[in-house]
Structure formats: C-alpha cells, structure tokens
Design a protein around this motif. Structure first.
Motif, short mmCIF file in Angstrom:
data_model
loop_
_atom_site.label_atom_id
_atom_site.label_comp_id
_atom_site.label_asym_id
_atom_site.label_seq_id
_atom_site.Cartn_x
_atom_site.Cartn_y
_atom_site.Cartn_z
N ALA A 98 58.18 38.28 3.18
CA ALA A 98 57.48 39.56 3.27
C ALA A 98 58.11 40.45 4.35
CB ALA A 98 56.00 39.34 3.55
N MET A 99 58.45 39.84 5.49
CA MET A 99 59.10 40.60 6.56
C MET A 99 60.46 41.12 6.11
SD MET A 99 58.26 38.47 10.03
CE MET A 99 59.46 39.37 10.98
N GLY A 100 61.21 40.28 5.39
CA GLY A 100 62.51 40.70 4.88
C GLY A 100 62.40 41.88 3.94
N ALA A 101 61.39 41.86 3.08
CA ALA A 101 61.18 42.98 2.15
C ALA A 101 60.85 44.26 2.91
CB ALA A 101 60.08 42.63 1.17
N LEU A 102 60.03 44.14 3.95
CA LEU A 102 59.67 45.31 4.75
C LEU A 102 60.88 45.84 5.52
CD1 LEU A 102 57.39 47.19 5.83
CD2 LEU A 102 57.09 45.53 7.67
N LEU A 103 61.62 44.92 6.12
CA LEU A 103 62.78 45.33 6.92
C LEU A 103 63.89 45.93 6.04
CD1 LEU A 103 62.89 42.30 9.33
CD2 LEU A 103 62.60 44.67 10.03
#
Length: 123
Positions: A98-103
């Motif tokens: 999820a963090m990777g998608a946001l970043l």
C-alpha cells in the motif's frame, strides 16, 4: 504474539441489490476536519487493532488526496506490525504494498516505492 488481520465481512443480501452507489459522488471534508490534529503515536503501547485502524485510515486519507498524512499513518502502522509480527509477516508485506502504491502514484517518489515493493516481494 501473533499478528492477526482485522477484516470485517459483510453479509451478501439475498436477491438483487436495487440500491446503487452514485459513481461520481464528491467527497468533501467538513471545515472542522480540514485542519487535522496530530494523532499521538506510541510504538511501545500500540496494538494490532491500532495498526489495522491506522492502515485503514491511511487508505481513506489517500482516497481523498491527503497523501502526506496518509503516508504518516502507513509508516506508523508498519512500525507496529514489524514490532508485533516481525519483519517477515504477511501484514508487513500488505502495508508495504500500500505504501509503495502511494509513493509511486500521487507522491511520485519512485525510488522509495520500488524499495517498498521489493521488500514486500522478499517477504
């Protein structure tokens, strides 16, 4: 101590669902919510429920465009999940994705996004 997922299931109603959600519904925050206050984070006292709530809150914040605040909640959730479940737990990988998608999406930090995805893949 095992880290458990906090997933809520909805029962499917029998028959056809005649109620449809409007597809282009605008999301607006009330004026009192627009100025957010910092939510105190204590890693030593955090629980799996807090990690799940922060993860869900981060997702909701990302949906309404509060990307930097969303990232803060993802990071707090990740720290809690690592402390409780260890670095190789499935929930850690879920939050990293999820963090990777946001970043990689709205925040446009491709190096950090790639690192999140690689670490999640390793798990």
């Amino acid at each position: 101590q095992a880290l458990t997922s906090h997933v809520f299931f909805r029962r499917r109603s029998e028959g056809t669902n005649t109620k449809q959600r409007p597809s282009n519904q605008a999301t607006a925050l009330p004026a009192t919510t627009a100025t957010t206050t910092k939510i105190k984070f204590d890693l030593a006292a955090s629980t799996t429920m807090e990690a799940a709530i922060r993860n869900n809150l981060a997702h909701a914040l990302a949906q309404i465009g509060q990307d930097k605040l969303s990232l803060e909640h993802y990071e707090a959730s990740l720290a809690t999940k690592r402390r409780i479940g260890g670095d190789f737990h499935m929930e850690v990988a879920h939050t990293l994705m999820a963090m990777g998608a946001l970043l990689g999406g709205p925040l446009r930090d491709f190096t950090k996004a790639l690192n999140c995805f690689k670490e999640a893949l390793f798990i």
